[in-house]
Design a protein around this motif. Sequence first.
Motif, PDB file in Angstrom:
ATOM      1  N   ASP A 130       0.823  -1.194   0.000  1.00 47.43           N
ATOM      2  CA  ASP A 130       0.000   0.000   0.000  1.00 47.43           C
ATOM      3  C   ASP A 130       0.867   1.258   0.000  1.00 47.43           C
ATOM      4  O   ASP A 130       2.067   1.212   0.291  1.00 47.43           O
ATOM      5  CB  ASP A 130      -0.977  -0.020   1.175  1.00 47.43           C
ATOM      6  CG  ASP A 130      -0.280   0.088   2.517  1.00 47.43           C
ATOM      7  OD1 ASP A 130       0.223   1.178   2.834  1.00 47.43           O
ATOM      8  OD2 ASP A 130      -0.233  -0.927   3.248  1.00 47.43           O
ATOM      9  N   MET A 131       0.265   2.353  -0.373  1.00 50.81           N
ATOM     10  CA  MET A 131       0.960   3.626  -0.526  1.00 50.81           C
ATOM     11  C   MET A 131       1.635   4.082   0.769  1.00 50.81           C
ATOM     12  O   MET A 131       2.782   4.546   0.749  1.00 50.81           O
ATOM     13  CB  MET A 131      -0.055   4.674  -0.999  1.00 50.81           C
ATOM     14  CG  MET A 131       0.520   6.025  -1.285  1.00 50.81           C
ATOM     15  SD  MET A 131      -0.765   7.197  -1.785  1.00 50.81           S
ATOM     16  CE  MET A 131      -1.080   6.664  -3.443  1.00 50.81           C
ATOM     17  N   ILE A 132       0.956   3.954   1.889  1.00 53.50           N
ATOM     18  CA  ILE A 132       1.513   4.415   3.163  1.00 53.50           C
ATOM     19  C   ILE A 132       2.720   3.570   3.545  1.00 53.50           C
ATOM     20  O   ILE A 132       3.761   4.105   3.940  1.00 53.50           O
ATOM     21  CB  ILE A 132       0.444   4.420   4.273  1.00 53.50           C
ATOM     22  CG1 ILE A 132      -0.590   5.500   3.952  1.00 53.50           C
ATOM     23  CG2 ILE A 132       1.073   4.660   5.637  1.00 53.50           C
ATOM     24  CD1 ILE A 132      -1.744   5.576   4.893  1.00 53.50           C
ATOM     25  N   THR A 133       2.624   2.246   3.407  1.00 48.74           N
ATOM     26  CA  THR A 133       3.755   1.378   3.725  1.00 48.74           C
ATOM     27  C   THR A 133       4.930   1.688   2.815  1.00 48.74           C
ATOM     28  O   THR A 133       6.075   1.773   3.271  1.00 48.74           O
ATOM     29  CB  THR A 133       3.352  -0.100   3.601  1.00 48.74           C
ATOM     30  OG1 THR A 133       2.272  -0.365   4.496  1.00 48.74           O
ATOM     31  CG2 THR A 133       4.514  -1.016   3.915  1.00 48.74           C
ATOM     32  N   SER A 134       4.659   1.878   1.551  1.00 47.70           N
ATOM     33  CA  SER A 134       5.711   2.198   0.593  1.00 47.70           C
ATOM     34  C   SER A 134       6.432   3.488   0.986  1.00 47.70           C
ATOM     35  O   SER A 134       7.661   3.546   1.005  1.00 47.70           O
ATOM     36  CB  SER A 134       5.109   2.324  -0.806  1.00 47.70           C
ATOM     37  OG  SER A 134       6.070   2.760  -1.727  1.00 47.70           O
ATOM     38  N   MET A 135       5.666   4.514   1.320  1.00 55.61           N
ATOM     39  CA  MET A 135       6.280   5.781   1.718  1.00 55.61           C
ATOM     40  C   MET A 135       6.986   5.663   3.065  1.00 55.61           C
ATOM     41  O   MET A 135       8.072   6.206   3.247  1.00 55.61           O
ATOM     42  CB  MET A 135       5.235   6.887   1.762  1.00 55.61           C
ATOM     43  CG  MET A 135       4.779   7.330   0.411  1.00 55.61           C
ATOM     44  SD  MET A 135       3.719   8.769   0.576  1.00 55.61           S
ATOM     45  CE  MET A 135       3.211   8.983  -1.107  1.00 55.61           C
ATOM     46  N   ALA A 136       6.361   4.973   4.012  1.00 55.41           N
ATOM     47  CA  ALA A 136       6.967   4.809   5.334  1.00 55.41           C
ATOM     48  C   ALA A 136       8.299   4.081   5.218  1.00 55.41           C
ATOM     49  O   ALA A 136       9.253   4.403   5.940  1.00 55.41           O
ATOM     50  CB  ALA A 136       6.024   4.073   6.272  1.00 55.41           C
ATOM     51  N   ASN A 137       8.392   3.116   4.305  1.00 53.19           N
ATOM     52  CA  ASN A 137       9.649   2.398   4.099  1.00 53.19           C
ATOM     53  C   ASN A 137      10.752   3.333   3.616  1.00 53.19           C
ATOM     54  O   ASN A 137      11.920   3.133   3.928  1.00 53.19           O
ATOM     55  CB  ASN A 137       9.464   1.238   3.113  1.00 53.19           C
ATOM     56  CG  ASN A 137       8.702   0.093   3.729  1.00 53.19           C
ATOM     57  OD1 ASN A 137       8.618  -0.044   4.949  1.00 53.19           O
ATOM     58  ND2 ASN A 137       8.113  -0.732   2.880  1.00 53.19           N
ATOM     59  N   GLN A 138      10.378   4.356   2.865  1.00 53.72           N
ATOM     60  CA  GLN A 138      11.370   5.319   2.397  1.00 53.72           C
ATOM     61  C   GLN A 138      11.879   6.199   3.541  1.00 53.72           C
ATOM     62  O   GLN A 138      12.937   6.803   3.433  1.00 53.72           O
ATOM     63  CB  GLN A 138      10.791   6.163   1.270  1.00 53.72           C
ATOM     64  CG  GLN A 138      10.548   5.331   0.022  1.00 53.72           C
ATOM     65  CD  GLN A 138      10.028   6.137  -1.127  1.00 53.72           C
ATOM     66  OE1 GLN A 138      10.336   7.310  -1.277  1.00 53.72           O
ATOM     67  NE2 GLN A 138       9.217   5.505  -1.963  1.00 53.72           N
ATOM     68  N   PHE A 139      11.099   6.280   4.617  1.00 55.01           N
ATOM     69  CA  PHE A 139      11.515   7.026   5.805  1.00 55.01           C
ATOM     70  C   PHE A 139      12.198   6.101   6.808  1.00 55.01           C
ATOM     71  O   PHE A 139      12.273   6.415   7.980  1.00 55.01           O
ATOM     72  CB  PHE A 139      10.309   7.694   6.486  1.00 55.01           C
ATOM     73  CG  PHE A 139       9.881   8.975   5.838  1.00 55.01           C
ATOM     74  CD1 PHE A 139      10.489  10.168   6.166  1.00 55.01           C
ATOM     75  CD2 PHE A 139       8.872   8.980   4.891  1.00 55.01           C
ATOM     76  CE1 PHE A 139      10.100  11.348   5.569  1.00 55.01           C
ATOM     77  CE2 PHE A 139       8.468  10.155   4.283  1.00 55.01           C
ATOM     78  CZ  PHE A 139       9.084  11.345   4.621  1.00 55.01           C
ATOM     79  N   GLY A 140      12.691   4.967   6.365  1.00 52.48           N
ATOM     80  CA  GLY A 140      13.307   4.005   7.261  1.00 52.48           C
ATOM     81  C   GLY A 140      14.751   4.329   7.572  1.00 52.48           C
ATOM     82  O   GLY A 140      15.320   5.307   7.090  1.00 52.48           O
ATOM     83  N   GLY A 141      15.336   3.484   8.407  1.00 46.68           N
ATOM     84  CA  GLY A 141      16.755   3.527   8.733  1.00 46.68           C
ATOM     85  C   GLY A 141      17.330   4.884   9.053  1.00 46.68           C
ATOM     86  O   GLY A 141      16.904   5.545   9.990  1.00 46.68           O
ATOM     87  N   PRO A 142      18.309   5.323   8.252  1.00 42.47           N
ATOM     88  CA  PRO A 142      19.012   6.566   8.557  1.00 42.47           C
ATOM     89  C   PRO A 142      18.106   7.798   8.543  1.00 42.47           C
ATOM     90  O   PRO A 142      18.348   8.749   9.282  1.00 42.47           O
ATOM     91  CB  PRO A 142      20.062   6.670   7.455  1.00 42.47           C
ATOM     92  CG  PRO A 142      20.073   5.402   6.719  1.00 42.47           C
ATOM     93  CD  PRO A 142      18.852   4.639   7.083  1.00 42.47           C
ATOM     94  N   VAL A 143      17.066   7.795   7.705  1.00 41.91           N
ATOM     95  CA  VAL A 143      16.173   8.960   7.637  1.00 41.91           C
ATOM     96  C   VAL A 143      15.488   9.159   8.985  1.00 41.91           C
ATOM     97  O   VAL A 143      15.463  10.268   9.528  1.00 41.91           O
ATOM     98  CB  VAL A 143      15.136   8.800   6.502  1.00 41.91           C
ATOM     99  CG1 VAL A 143      14.196   9.990   6.469  1.00 41.91           C
ATOM    100  CG2 VAL A 143      15.820   8.608   5.156  1.00 41.91           C
ATOM    101  N   ILE A 144      14.956   8.075   9.556  1.00 43.28           N
ATOM    102  CA  ILE A 144      14.293   8.151  10.862  1.00 43.28           C
ATOM    103  C   ILE A 144      15.296   8.545  11.943  1.00 43.28           C
ATOM    104  O   ILE A 144      15.008   9.390  12.796  1.00 43.28           O
ATOM    105  CB  ILE A 144      13.611   6.801  11.205  1.00 43.28           C
ATOM    106  CG1 ILE A 144      12.424   6.541  10.268  1.00 43.28           C
ATOM    107  CG2 ILE A 144      13.189   6.741  12.666  1.00 43.28           C
ATOM    108  CD1 ILE A 144      11.227   7.435  10.454  1.00 43.28           C
ATOM    109  N   GLU A 145      16.465   7.933  11.909  1.00 47.65           N
ATOM    110  CA  GLU A 145      17.517   8.251  12.898  1.00 47.65           C
ATOM    111  C   GLU A 145      17.856   9.736  12.854  1.00 47.65           C
ATOM    112  O   GLU A 145      17.896  10.412  13.885  1.00 47.65           O
ATOM    113  CB  GLU A 145      18.789   7.432  12.608  1.00 47.65           C
ATOM    114  CG  GLU A 145      18.649   5.964  12.847  1.00 47.65           C
ATOM    115  CD  GLU A 145      19.035   5.552  14.246  1.00 47.65           C
ATOM    116  OE1 GLU A 145      19.821   6.258  14.882  1.00 47.65           O
ATOM    117  OE2 GLU A 145      18.504   4.521  14.684  1.00 47.65           O
TER     118      GLU A 145
END
Length: 189
Positions: free
Chosen positions: A4-19
């Motif tokens: 889904d769109m939200i999961t896809s976008m949230a995955n792009q905010f993963g790892g170093p971006v979130i940190e």
Amino acid sequence: MATDMITSMANQFGGPVIEDLGKRLGLPPQMVKAAAPMVIGLVISGVKRMAATPGGKEQIATMMQGAGQRVGDRSLDAFVQEADPAKSADMLNSLTGSNSTEQVIDNLARKTGLDPQATAKLMGVMAPAVMGQLNSMAKEQNLDIDGMMNLIDQNADALKSVGNLDYILDDVPGVSDDIKRGFNKLFGG
């Protein structure tokens, strides 16, 4: 679409971006990671609502294009490290519609357990990034604004799974003066 769109976008905010976003806001990364899908959902819900208003689709297309230019060719991580949350005030005001942006931020802060100031900054950084991602999706899939709205409609279940976003968006209607006062209070000026 496989995810889904939200999961896809949230995955792009993963790892170093979130940190990096957590460090920038002085928040534990797990809090930012938990709040990110809600912020993404709020932006997408705001886009969906705006599309239903007169002239809304044109305004969305302009916002997506502007956000795409603002993010540019930088990585999402580079953008979140450099983004000025105060520059998103107009975008957030448009996305919240007739509701007070300050109240929407307060509602999201209560739902996520984050400080309202940190929530405002989180939304100020993430909203243009999400709009930029929508712009990229539209380009990649060769979608016009109507096609993008259809894609959002196809992902309606993902929006529902994030929680009651209508509660966050609709709790207290506001007026433009409330919005201006709220952003002045949050960002100074």
